[in-house]
Design a protein around this motif. Structure first.
Motif, short mmCIF file in Angstrom:
data_model
loop_
_atom_site.label_atom_id
_atom_site.label_comp_id
_atom_site.label_asym_id
_atom_site.label_seq_id
_atom_site.Cartn_x
_atom_site.Cartn_y
_atom_site.Cartn_z
N ALA A 143 -5.24 3.06 -8.46
CA ALA A 143 -5.87 4.11 -7.66
C ALA A 143 -4.84 4.93 -6.88
CB ALA A 143 -6.88 3.50 -6.70
N GLY A 144 -3.58 4.50 -6.91
CA GLY A 144 -2.53 5.23 -6.22
C GLY A 144 -2.45 4.97 -4.72
N ASN A 145 -3.22 4.00 -4.23
CA ASN A 145 -3.22 3.72 -2.79
C ASN A 145 -2.05 2.84 -2.35
OD1 ASN A 145 -5.62 5.15 -2.36
ND2 ASN A 145 -6.83 3.38 -2.97
N TYR A 146 -1.53 2.05 -3.27
CA TYR A 146 -0.44 1.12 -2.95
C TYR A 146 0.75 1.35 -3.85
CZ TYR A 146 -3.64 -1.37 0.06
OH TYR A 146 -4.51 -1.68 1.07
N LEU A 147 1.92 1.02 -3.32
CA LEU A 147 3.16 1.13 -4.08
C LEU A 147 3.85 -0.23 -4.05
CD1 LEU A 147 5.16 3.04 -5.55
CD2 LEU A 147 6.23 3.43 -3.33
N SER A 148 4.29 -0.67 -5.21
CA SER A 148 5.04 -1.91 -5.33
C SER A 148 6.47 -1.54 -5.70
CB SER A 148 4.42 -2.78 -6.42
OG SER A 148 5.30 -3.82 -6.78
N VAL A 149 7.43 -2.05 -4.94
CA VAL A 149 8.83 -1.82 -5.27
C VAL A 149 9.50 -3.17 -5.48
CG1 VAL A 149 8.96 0.40 -4.08
CG2 VAL A 149 9.56 -1.66 -2.85
#
Length: 96
Positions: free
Chosen positions: A61-67
């Motif tokens: 959904a584009g709400n979270y980013l994992s790096v």
């Protein structure tokens, strides 16, 4: 029933042999400056970290980013200190 108290992290036997490459996955809400903030924290503990190697993935959904930051770990203490600072960062939701 009395449960045994776990040994402190420093006293636990580590399966890691140092130095080694160690990936750390950091997740947070998608927002400006998240990846840069993560890089700054990682570099404080692993000065040789190359930000160009940072892997990023957005949630569906584009709400979270994992790096994922892969560091050259030199000790368990270094990894523990890095983990503690990342977990305490206000932009970070989870560290694996």
């Amino acid at each position: 029933m009395n449960m045994p108290t776990p040994a402190p992290v420093a006293a636990q036997v580590s399966a890691l042999e140092f130095p080694c490459t160690f990936p750390i996955k950091i997740m947070g809400r998608t927002q400006d400056g998240f990846a840069q903030s993560v890089v700054e924290v990682v570099r404080r503990h692993a000065p040789d970290f190359d930000a160009a190697t940072l892997e990023m993935r957005s949630s569906s959904a584009g709400n979270y980013l994992s790096v994922t930051a892969t560091v050259n770990a030199t000790s368990r203490e270094q990894l523990d200190d890095l983990y503690r600072e990342l977990v305490a960062h206000p932009m970070v939701a989870m560290v694996l």
